[in-house]
Design an enzyme around this catalytic site. Structure first.
Site, PDB file in Angstrom:
ATOM      1  N   THR A 132       2.893  -9.154  -1.630  1.00  0.00           N
ATOM      2  CA  THR A 132       3.514  -7.948  -1.058  1.00  0.00           C
ATOM      3  C   THR A 132       4.236  -8.299   0.243  1.00  0.00           C
ATOM      4  O   THR A 132       5.350  -7.838   0.507  1.00  0.00           O
ATOM      5  CB  THR A 132       2.453  -6.867  -0.784  1.00  0.00           C
ATOM      6  OG1 THR A 132       1.679  -6.688  -1.957  1.00  0.00           O
ATOM      7  CG2 THR A 132       3.076  -5.548  -0.386  1.00  0.00           C
ATOM      8  N   LYS A 142      -6.433   7.172   2.043  1.00  0.00           N
ATOM      9  CA  LYS A 142      -6.358   6.744   3.447  1.00  0.00           C
ATOM     10  C   LYS A 142      -5.195   7.386   4.193  1.00  0.00           C
ATOM     11  O   LYS A 142      -5.346   7.843   5.332  1.00  0.00           O
ATOM     12  CB  LYS A 142      -6.213   5.216   3.516  1.00  0.00           C
ATOM     13  CG  LYS A 142      -7.477   4.473   3.167  1.00  0.00           C
ATOM     14  CD  LYS A 142      -7.283   2.975   3.342  1.00  0.00           C
ATOM     15  CE  LYS A 142      -8.600   2.253   3.049  1.00  0.00           C
ATOM     16  NZ  LYS A 142      -8.466   0.789   3.217  1.00  0.00           N
ATOM     17  N   ASP A 183       0.206   3.596   1.428  1.00  0.00           N
ATOM     18  CA  ASP A 183      -1.038   2.934   1.007  1.00  0.00           C
ATOM     19  C   ASP A 183      -1.637   3.758  -0.125  1.00  0.00           C
ATOM     20  O   ASP A 183      -1.712   4.986  -0.029  1.00  0.00           O
ATOM     21  CB  ASP A 183      -2.038   2.832   2.172  1.00  0.00           C
ATOM     22  CG  ASP A 183      -3.153   1.820   1.888  1.00  0.00           C
ATOM     23  OD1 ASP A 183      -3.739   1.861   0.789  1.00  0.00           O
ATOM     24  OD2 ASP A 183      -3.432   0.996   2.766  1.00  0.00           O
ATOM     25  N   CYS A 209     -10.419  -9.666   3.769  1.00  0.00           N
ATOM     26  CA  CYS A 209     -11.606  -9.653   4.620  1.00  0.00           C
ATOM     27  C   CYS A 209     -12.858  -9.344   3.804  1.00  0.00           C
ATOM     28  O   CYS A 209     -13.973  -9.626   4.227  1.00  0.00           O
ATOM     29  CB  CYS A 209     -11.421  -8.693   5.780  1.00  0.00           C
ATOM     30  SG  CYS A 209     -11.139  -6.999   5.285  1.00  0.00           S
TER      31      CYS A 209
END
Ligand SMILES: [Zn+2]
Length: 249
Positions: free
Chosen positions: A133, A85, A61, A188
């Protein structure tokens, strides 16, 4: 001070199950899992993979922790805001589950870097929220014959799908959603998500992965649709589409 870990004792409750034994636990321990995404799915998923005994996680990530991530991305705290992260998450996982070796890749997953990582993994978790992805990961996992556990969540709705080379007749992600269709991205950030709904889906993803690594799961994969508001799980059998551009004939 380093504390030695008695693995028999550590995993004793899991080993009490009739479906589990030392060999199954050893299979989990020997497993190398590639986790793509360190957000609302990747955090609970890696937490359970590591704590249940997975020996190696490669975690991909490129993002950094933001304040609005914290309610779902439960490995991070306020002090981690601004950190990568995967680095903040790996620090936390190493503290909680020192038996798990974690390799971090702070880059965006793409068709150039994924093939080598997929080749060296026993199982792949797609914890991303990008349609394109996801299609790339699906295509590469089908080509490499590696089991892939895909989850997604938006608002109150979750989806879980396992693409398993042992069950080619069950199809793949591209049988369900054609790569030709324009991105069904439902980030989101735009639509919202209930924090614990993301937690449930990421945990289910780890759960399906662990059962397969242990050799417990012997049935054909299905598409699971989860309604986190009504607490309803609907499971639908999948069949390979002959016209699928990834796995079709
Ligand atoms: Zn397919």
């Amino acid at each position: 001070m380093a504390i030695s870990i008695d693995q028999e004792r550590l995993f004793s409750r899991q080993l009490l199950l009739t479906e589990m034994d030392d060999a199954a636990q050893a299979r989990i321990r020997a497993a190398r899992v590639l986790v793509i995404g360190a957000g609302g799915l990747g955090c609970p998923a890696t937490l359970f993979l590591a704590s249940a005994g997975v020996g190696h996680i490669r975690w991909v990530d490129a993002d950094r922790v933001e304040l609005s991530n914290l309610p779902r991305q439960i490995l991070y705290g306020p002090a981690d805001v601004g950190r990568l992260k995967v680095e903040a998450g790996a620090d936390r996982l190493r503290a909680l589950s020192p038996l798990c070796e974690i390799t971090t890749e702070a880059v965006h997953a793409n068709a150039r870097n994924l093939p080598g990582w997929i080749a060296s993994a026993d199982l792949v978790l797609d914890c991303t929220d990008r349609f394109e992805t996801r299609q790339t990961i699906n295509r590469l996992c089908v080509a490499a014959r590696k089991p892939l556990v895909i989850a997604s969540v938006i608002q109150w709705s979750g989806q879980l799908l396992v693409v398993d080379p042992e069950w080619p007749e069950a199809g793949c992600y591209a049988c369900l959603f054609s790569p030709e269709t324009q991105g069904a991205d439902a980030a989101c950030g735009a639509f919202g998500v209930f924090s614990s709904a993301a937690g449930l889906m990421g945990t289910m993803q780890a759960h399906e992965a662990l059962k397969r690594l242990a050799g417990i799961q012997k049935s054909a994969p299905q598409l699971h649709l989860f309604d986190a508001k009504g607490l309803q799980l609907q499971s639908i059998g999948l069949t390979r589409s002959a016209s699928c551009p990834v796995c079709g004939s």
